[in-house]
Design a protein around this motif. Structure first.
Motif, short mmCIF file in Angstrom:
data_model
loop_
_atom_site.label_atom_id
_atom_site.label_comp_id
_atom_site.label_asym_id
_atom_site.label_seq_id
_atom_site.Cartn_x
_atom_site.Cartn_y
_atom_site.Cartn_z
N THR A 1 -2.78 0.96 -2.24
CA THR A 1 -3.80 0.34 -3.10
C THR A 1 -4.80 1.37 -3.59
O THR A 1 -5.31 1.27 -4.71
N CYS A 2 -5.07 2.37 -2.78
CA CYS A 2 -5.97 3.45 -3.21
C CYS A 2 -5.30 4.29 -4.30
O CYS A 2 -5.91 4.61 -5.32
N ALA A 3 -4.04 4.62 -4.09
CA ALA A 3 -3.32 5.46 -5.05
C ALA A 3 -3.20 4.79 -6.42
O ALA A 3 -3.29 5.45 -7.46
N ARG A 4 -3.00 3.49 -6.40
CA ARG A 4 -2.77 2.77 -7.65
C ARG A 4 -4.02 2.09 -8.20
O ARG A 4 -4.00 1.55 -9.30
N GLY A 5 -5.11 2.10 -7.42
CA GLY A 5 -6.34 1.47 -7.88
C GLY A 5 -6.17 -0.01 -8.12
O GLY A 5 -6.71 -0.57 -9.08
N SER A 6 -5.41 -0.68 -7.24
CA SER A 6 -5.06 -2.09 -7.45
C SER A 6 -4.96 -2.81 -6.11
O SER A 6 -4.56 -2.24 -5.10
N ASP A 7 -5.29 -4.11 -6.13
CA ASP A 7 -5.12 -4.93 -4.93
C ASP A 7 -3.86 -5.77 -5.00
O ASP A 7 -3.61 -6.62 -4.15
N GLN A 8 -3.02 -5.54 -6.02
CA GLN A 8 -1.80 -6.33 -6.18
C GLN A 8 -0.65 -5.73 -5.36
O GLN A 8 -0.36 -4.53 -5.46
N VAL A 9 -0.02 -6.60 -4.58
CA VAL A 9 1.07 -6.16 -3.70
C VAL A 9 2.23 -7.13 -3.82
O VAL A 9 2.04 -8.36 -3.89
N LEU A 10 3.44 -6.59 -3.84
CA LEU A 10 4.65 -7.39 -3.76
C LEU A 10 5.14 -7.40 -2.32
O LEU A 10 5.11 -6.38 -1.64
N ALA A 11 5.55 -8.57 -1.85
CA ALA A 11 6.09 -8.71 -0.49
C ALA A 11 7.27 -9.67 -0.54
O ALA A 11 7.55 -10.28 -1.57
N MET A 12 7.96 -9.78 0.56
CA MET A 12 9.17 -10.60 0.61
C MET A 12 8.91 -11.94 1.27
O MET A 12 8.13 -12.04 2.24
N ARG A 13 9.56 -12.98 0.78
CA ARG A 13 9.52 -14.26 1.47
C ARG A 13 10.16 -14.11 2.84
O ARG A 13 11.11 -13.35 3.01
N ASN A 14 9.63 -14.83 3.81
CA ASN A 14 10.13 -14.83 5.20
C ASN A 14 9.77 -13.55 5.96
O ASN A 14 10.27 -13.31 7.05
N SER A 15 8.89 -12.73 5.40
CA SER A 15 8.55 -11.46 6.03
C SER A 15 7.45 -11.62 7.08
O SER A 15 6.75 -12.64 7.14
N TYR A 16 7.31 -10.59 7.90
CA TYR A 16 6.20 -10.50 8.86
C TYR A 16 5.81 -9.03 8.97
O TYR A 16 6.66 -8.17 9.20
N HIS A 17 4.50 -8.75 8.85
CA HIS A 17 4.04 -7.35 8.89
C HIS A 17 2.90 -7.12 9.86
O HIS A 17 2.39 -5.99 9.93
N GLY A 18 2.47 -8.14 10.62
CA GLY A 18 1.41 -7.93 11.60
C GLY A 18 0.46 -9.10 11.66
O GLY A 18 0.59 -10.08 10.92
N ARG A 19 -0.53 -9.00 12.55
CA ARG A 19 -1.43 -10.12 12.80
C ARG A 19 -2.86 -9.87 12.33
O ARG A 19 -3.77 -10.65 12.62
N SER A 20 -3.10 -8.75 11.63
CA SER A 20 -4.44 -8.46 11.13
C SER A 20 -4.66 -9.15 9.79
O SER A 20 -3.74 -9.70 9.18
#
Length: 432
Positions: free
Chosen positions: A121-140
């Motif tokens: 997000t810093c490199a691209r200057g954007s808060d837009q993110v693509l992610a996958m349905r059914n995914s899990y990346h952490g609890r934060s």
């Protein structure tokens, strides 16, 4: 046991779930086996959620940690030079295949994914993110925002603007019956549509697990993530491969899970198995991307000397004993041995790569997800001396990740127990 369970409930949060009505209290372990407080020994096919990947009490790891303890340096922080950290970073950078790679160590997979999202997000200057349905990346807060599994999302609030993609939902009505090639084409068309209609032009990144761990070891067909990256590259969008569960040769066919797609990401996150139980995580990324943060940064505990000693010894053991090949060989034995169970009306699917595989339990007759049957199989397997995990979007997938040091004998034993447990539950569910 009942006294300890009552004390647990009194001081631990209610959402900190435990397996089994009468939970296991591990007190000792060796190799692939764990002994509980009642003296019962189990073959462990879940390994602390894909974490003790060499098994228990491995001399090389224990001795490396003991040597570091004997030096008296348990902690210094990243404000000082840590030889073990530099040496391990050099190995991981070389193994990553990422050009001009640099490495940053954290305490967990959650923190690793947070850092990767910060870089992108810093490199691209954007808060837009693509992610996958059914995914899990952490609890934060940030990693829950990019988690595509409703059972693990505690809040609709998010620091990110997230768009979810297809990739592991071949059984959905829109895709059912498609070939791999047809499904990949449909998913890529959907990605292009998302970028053309729902997203602004400055999407930061796609973050994806090559095999969805908490998602019940669901996975995209090989080549889909490479096809996605072709589109991402057209727009300058970065690609992060979440290797927290899939790294270090666990899939058998590739050292990193993303290798099965034939593509090199901009960054990869890792954790779990690298420390063989000691807390370590991190990410490896293109040097330009890693160096792109403009503010100061340290990690108090990330890359500490004890974790680095354990992780360095673990990685050396994996490479020296070619455990990737062992995962490929015994994974084929286990997955191949489980596939005939799909003839049962209570088994919806058997899937996996290497020593990372799952059995999906369904209701007989309707084929609807059957979490209660999965729980029942876990109980029957425990009675027979085998520990397995559970996951999936509907909590109906039995998931197994035996240690990469698994022997042929232990693999056959686990296969027999699991087959017996599933068959017994099937018989009960379909009688009369």
């Amino acid at each position: 046991m009942s006294d300890l369970l009552a004390r647990h409930h009194a001081v631990m949060p209610s959402w900190l779930s435990l397996y089994y009505e009468n939970p296991v209290e591990p007190v000792s372990a060796k190799g692939a086996r764990v002994t509980d407080a009642d003296g019962r020994t189990y073959l462990d096919f879940f390994c602390g959620i894909v974490t003790t990947m060499l098994g228990y009490d491995v001399a090389e790891v224990r001795e490396a940690v003991e040597r570091q303890l004997a030096r008296g340096i348990v902690h210094t922080s990243t404000l000082y030079l840590i030889r073990g950290q530099v040496e391990l970073a050099e190995k991981i950078a070389g193994l990553s295949g990422i050009p001009d790679a640099k490495v940053f160590f954290t305490n967990s997979g959650t923190e690793a994914n947070e850092t990767a999202l910060l870089l992108a997000t810093c490199a691209r200057g954007s808060d837009q993110v693509l992610a996958m349905r059914n995914s899990y990346h952490g609890r934060s807060y940030g990693t829950i925002a990019v988690t595509g599994n409703r059972g693990w999302k505690n809040s609709s609030l998010s620091p990110l603007n997230v768009h979810y993609l297809h990739g592991t939902d071949r059984d959905a009505p829109a895709f059912r019956g498609m070939s791999d090639a047809g499904y990949i084409d449909a998913c890529v068309a959907d990605l292009r549509d998302v970028l053309a209609t729902a997203a602004a032009p400055d999407v930061a990144c796609l973050i994806a697990e090559p095999v969805q761990g908490v998602g019940g070891f669901a996975m995209a067909p090989d080549g889909l993530l490479a096809a996605y990256k072709e589109v991402l590259d057209e727009h300058g969008i970065l690609f992060i491969s979440d290797e927290v569960q899939t790294g270090w040769g666990r899939t058998g066919s590739s050292f990193w899970g993303i290798g099965n797609h034939g593509v090199t990401p901009d960054a990869m996150t890792f954790a779990k198995g690298l420390g063989n139980g000691f807390a370590v995580g991190g990410l490896v990324a293109r040097g330009e991307l890693m160096d792109g943060l403009t503010a100061k940064g340290v990690s108090t505990f990330g890359g500490n000397p004890i974790a680095m000693a354990a992780a360095g010894a673990t990685l050396d053991y994996v490479l020296d004993h070619d455990l990737q090949s062992n995962a490929a060989r015994l994974g084929a034995t286990l997955i191949g041995g489980l596939r005939p169970l799909t003839e049962l009306s209570t088994v919806g699917a058997v899937r996996g790569k290497g020593l990372m595989f799952a059995v999906e339990m369904v209701e007989p007759g309707t084929g609807a997800p059957a979490p209660a049957l999965a729980t029942a199989v876990m109980g029957r397997a425990r009675e027979r001396g085998l520990l397995v995990g559970k996951g999936g979007l509907h909590d109906n997938a039995l998931r197994m990740s035996p240690p990469l040091t698994l022997t042929e004998e232990d693999a056959r034993e686990g296969l027999d127990i699991l087959t017996d447990a599933i068959t017994a539950v099937h018989t009960e569910a379909t009688k009369g």
